[in-house]
Scaffold this active site. Structure first.
Site, PDB file in Angstrom:
ATOM      1  CE  LYS A   1       4.673  31.840 -14.229  1.00  0.00           C
ATOM      2  NZ  LYS A   1       4.273  33.007 -14.949  1.00  0.00           N
TER       3      LYS A   1
ATOM      4  CB  SER B   1       3.849  36.133 -15.570  1.00  0.00           C
ATOM      5  OG  SER B   1       5.170  35.685 -15.332  1.00  0.00           O
TER       6      SER B   1
END
Length: 195
Positions: free
Chosen positions: A93, A50
């Site tokens: 993230k 990701s």
């Protein structure tokens, strides 16, 4: 009548006490240093894709757990936090929206307060839409750099600030990739381009 102990005998009795005292002091100091280090930094192993191409699977980073004691997270910061679904591990993230921002994604492009952004980090883009979402107090809007393969705020919503572990600070593995992690803020364009 007390017989005086020769000074050599007194010194030899004192040595074991001094040795044990030094061992005890060193042990306490070692435990304190270890506890302080554990409270301030943590290692994190990247799992999944990701955050590609910025971070790759199995890469190890050091997380600064004290980074947000004196300041709030900013747009562009790479953070590690507890997964919103409790008990499913930690995630990494990038902060896209902070409290007060209205975040929207149109055809893969991020807009803050209706204005398009230019993100200075490498991305794997996707053309999905999300929002607009107003980022509330003690919340963050986070996205993976691999927009095509990231479960993040566009899927599960805003992140609670209390789940924040810290700021990704240093890459330590693989050795060829070691170094400080850059936290660049996206540029917000002051005018909306004409279509």
């Amino acid at each position: 009548m007390a017989i005086p102990i020769p000074s050599d005998a007194a010194a030899s009795e004192e040595r074991p006490r001094k040795l044990w005292r030094e061992i005890l002091e060193t042990s306490i100091l070692t435990i304190a240093v270890f506890a302080l280090a554990r409270m301030s930094v943590q290692s994190y192993r990247i799992a999944g894709t990701s955050m590609e191409p910025s971070f790759t699977e199995r890469e190890f980073v050091i997380v600064n757990k004290l980074a947000y004691l004196t300041r709030e997270p900013r747009r562009g910061d790479v953070i590690v936090f507890q997964h919103p679904d409790a008990g499913t591990g930690d995630l990494i993230k990038r902060v896209i929206g902070v409290p007060g921002d209205t975040v929207e994604i149109r055809k893969g492009r991020v807009y803050i307060d209706g204005l398009p952004t230019t993100e200075p980090w490498p991305l794997i883009e996707h053309d999905y839409d999300a929002g607009p979402v107003l980022v509330g107090v003690d919340k963050l809007f986070v996205l993976g750099d691999n927009r095509a393969d990231s479960r993040d705020s566009h899927v599960w919503g805003l992140l609670d600030r209390e789940t924040l572990i810290g700021q990704a600070w240093l890459t330590v593995w693989p050795f060829g990739e070691t170094g400080m992690i850059r936290h660049e803020q996206p540029a917000i364009q002051l005018t909306v381009p004409s279509s």
